[in-house]
Write an enzyme that holds these catalytic residues in place. Structure first.
Site, PDB file in Angstrom:
ATOM      1  N   MET A 157      42.345  27.107  -8.977  1.00  0.00           N
ATOM      2  CA  MET A 157      41.215  26.676  -8.159  1.00  0.00           C
ATOM      3  C   MET A 157      41.638  25.746  -7.027  1.00  0.00           C
ATOM      4  O   MET A 157      41.150  24.625  -6.872  1.00  0.00           O
ATOM      5  CB  MET A 157      40.168  25.996  -9.042  1.00  0.00           C
ATOM      6  CG  MET A 157      39.668  26.866 -10.185  1.00  0.00           C
ATOM      7  SD  MET A 157      38.979  28.447  -9.638  1.00  0.00           S
ATOM      8  CE  MET A 157      37.481  27.871  -8.841  1.00  0.00           C
ATOM      9  N   ARG A 158      42.567  26.247  -6.214  1.00  0.00           N
ATOM     10  CA  ARG A 158      42.983  25.511  -5.028  1.00  0.00           C
ATOM     11  C   ARG A 158      43.031  26.467  -3.856  1.00  0.00           C
ATOM     12  O   ARG A 158      43.500  27.604  -3.986  1.00  0.00           O
ATOM     13  CB  ARG A 158      44.373  24.889  -5.227  1.00  0.00           C
ATOM     14  CG  ARG A 158      44.470  23.880  -6.338  1.00  0.00           C
ATOM     15  CD  ARG A 158      43.684  22.627  -6.048  1.00  0.00           C
ATOM     16  NE  ARG A 158      44.166  21.945  -4.855  1.00  0.00           N
ATOM     17  CZ  ARG A 158      43.532  20.922  -4.288  1.00  0.00           C
ATOM     18  NH1 ARG A 158      42.395  20.481  -4.805  1.00  0.00           N
ATOM     19  NH2 ARG A 158      44.016  20.340  -3.215  1.00  0.00           N
ATOM     20  N   LEU A 197      44.870  27.469  -0.706  1.00  0.00           N
ATOM     21  CA  LEU A 197      46.250  27.280  -0.288  1.00  0.00           C
ATOM     22  C   LEU A 197      46.370  27.287   1.236  1.00  0.00           C
ATOM     23  O   LEU A 197      45.641  28.002   1.927  1.00  0.00           O
ATOM     24  CB  LEU A 197      47.123  28.378  -0.900  1.00  0.00           C
ATOM     25  CG  LEU A 197      47.149  28.375  -2.433  1.00  0.00           C
ATOM     26  CD1 LEU A 197      47.730  29.680  -2.963  1.00  0.00           C
ATOM     27  CD2 LEU A 197      47.931  27.184  -2.956  1.00  0.00           C
ATOM     28  N   ASN A 221      45.813  37.633  -6.512  1.00  0.00           N
ATOM     29  CA  ASN A 221      44.689  36.811  -6.964  1.00  0.00           C
ATOM     30  C   ASN A 221      43.622  37.705  -7.579  1.00  0.00           C
ATOM     31  O   ASN A 221      43.461  38.869  -7.200  1.00  0.00           O
ATOM     32  CB  ASN A 221      44.085  36.033  -5.793  1.00  0.00           C
ATOM     33  CG  ASN A 221      42.990  35.076  -6.247  1.00  0.00           C
ATOM     34  OD1 ASN A 221      43.150  34.363  -7.231  1.00  0.00           O
ATOM     35  ND2 ASN A 221      41.874  35.059  -5.539  1.00  0.00           N
ATOM     36  N   HIS A 246      39.456  37.868  -8.400  1.00  0.00           N
ATOM     37  CA  HIS A 246      38.208  37.270  -7.925  1.00  0.00           C
ATOM     38  C   HIS A 246      37.030  37.958  -8.604  1.00  0.00           C
ATOM     39  O   HIS A 246      36.971  39.188  -8.655  1.00  0.00           O
ATOM     40  CB  HIS A 246      38.094  37.412  -6.409  1.00  0.00           C
ATOM     41  CG  HIS A 246      36.878  36.746  -5.854  1.00  0.00           C
ATOM     42  ND1 HIS A 246      36.774  35.371  -5.744  1.00  0.00           N
ATOM     43  CD2 HIS A 246      35.707  37.246  -5.389  1.00  0.00           C
ATOM     44  CE1 HIS A 246      35.583  35.065  -5.233  1.00  0.00           C
ATOM     45  NE2 HIS A 246      34.928  36.181  -5.013  1.00  0.00           N
ATOM     46  N   THR A 303      46.192  36.550   1.303  1.00  0.00           N
ATOM     47  CA  THR A 303      46.506  36.343   2.716  1.00  0.00           C
ATOM     48  C   THR A 303      45.827  35.054   3.165  1.00  0.00           C
ATOM     49  O   THR A 303      45.203  34.354   2.369  1.00  0.00           O
ATOM     50  CB  THR A 303      46.027  37.530   3.571  1.00  0.00           C
ATOM     51  OG1 THR A 303      44.599  37.656   3.442  1.00  0.00           O
ATOM     52  CG2 THR A 303      46.695  38.835   3.143  1.00  0.00           C
ATOM     53  N   GLU A 331      38.277  41.749 -16.438  1.00  0.00           N
ATOM     54  CA  GLU A 331      39.431  41.063 -15.858  1.00  0.00           C
ATOM     55  C   GLU A 331      40.642  41.172 -16.769  1.00  0.00           C
ATOM     56  O   GLU A 331      41.762  41.439 -16.324  1.00  0.00           O
ATOM     57  CB  GLU A 331      39.111  39.581 -15.626  1.00  0.00           C
ATOM     58  CG  GLU A 331      38.086  39.302 -14.552  1.00  0.00           C
ATOM     59  CD  GLU A 331      37.779  37.819 -14.437  1.00  0.00           C
ATOM     60  OE1 GLU A 331      38.459  37.008 -15.126  1.00  0.00           O
ATOM     61  OE2 GLU A 331      36.870  37.448 -13.675  1.00  0.00           O
TER      62      GLU A 331
END
Length: 220
Positions: free
Chosen positions: A97-98, A100, A114, A116, A148, A181
């Site tokens: 949860m950052r 980038l 990632n 989502h 990206t 997931e």
């Protein structure tokens, strides 16, 4: 590993919370034919249960606490230094949860995945389950994409759908999505380690051919 075998691709996982997707990847990596090895798990939260999951699986861990840095750039520089110690072939964001920085993302272009909880491009950012319900959607799901510079905007590799029932809540919908997931992420990481997916200029290559639409996990 026998002396004449090629080393397995190295997977580094970044997580912030309980690490359920990490656990799915750990379980998959224990399969005899899994084509990659999780070499480390990094976290920005010192007390995250993801670290315990990694320790239980005898996987190295490291913590870069974002609260110890005055800027996002300083945090990312420290995180990058830790990652480079392991020289991973792929970085898997599993509930990390950052947001980038551009420099960080560019440094690992084509090597960072990632997950989502929405059918991108719908509902980038947070609160995806509530937003899908408020919009009256009948279908929701999960997407896995290359990272990206654009938040949740990288080319999508694969998706899985879930049906929204009239009595679903954000919590019940989250459980449905999370179950998908845990199936989809190990599949995509396997593809990466097998060399089947690569990032083109702004698209995904699958088995050397541009992917016109995300791969889909069959419905339950």
């Amino acid at each position: 590993m026998k002396a004449d075998q090629t080393p397995l691709p190295k997977i580094l996982v970044l997580a912030s919370g309980s690490g359920t997707n990490l656990q799915a990847l750990i379980d998959a990596s224990r399969e005899r034919d899994f084509p990659g090895q999780i070499v480390a798990v990094g976290c920005n939260q010192p007390g995250a249960f993801a670290l315990e999951r990694a320790a239980q699986a005898n996987i190295e861990t490291f913590v870069v606490n974002h609260k110890n840095f005055e800027s996002r750039e300083e945090f990312d520089a420290s995180l990058m230094a830790e990652i480079l110690r392991y020289n991973p072939d792929v970085i898997v964001l599993a509930g990390f949860m950052r947001i980038l920085t551009t420099d960080f993302v560019r440094a690992f272009r084509g090597k960072m995945l990632n997950i989502h909880p929405s059918l991108l491009p719908k509902y980038t950012g947070l609160n995806t389950h509530r937003r899908a319900l408020e919009a009256g959607d009948t279908v929701h799901g999960v997407s896995i994409h290359f990272v990206t510079e654009e938040l949740d905007g990288g080319p999508v590799i694969a998706q899985a759908e879930v049906s929204i029932a009239p009595d679903d809540t954000p919590e019940s919908l989250a459980e449905k999505v999370q179950a998908r997931e845990h199936i989809l992420y190990p599949i995509v990481v396997r593809w990466f380690c097998e060399g089947r997916i690569q990032l083109g200029s702004d698209y995904v290559l699958f088995d050397g051919e541009p992917l016109n639409a995300p791969m889909r996990l069959p419905d339950n």
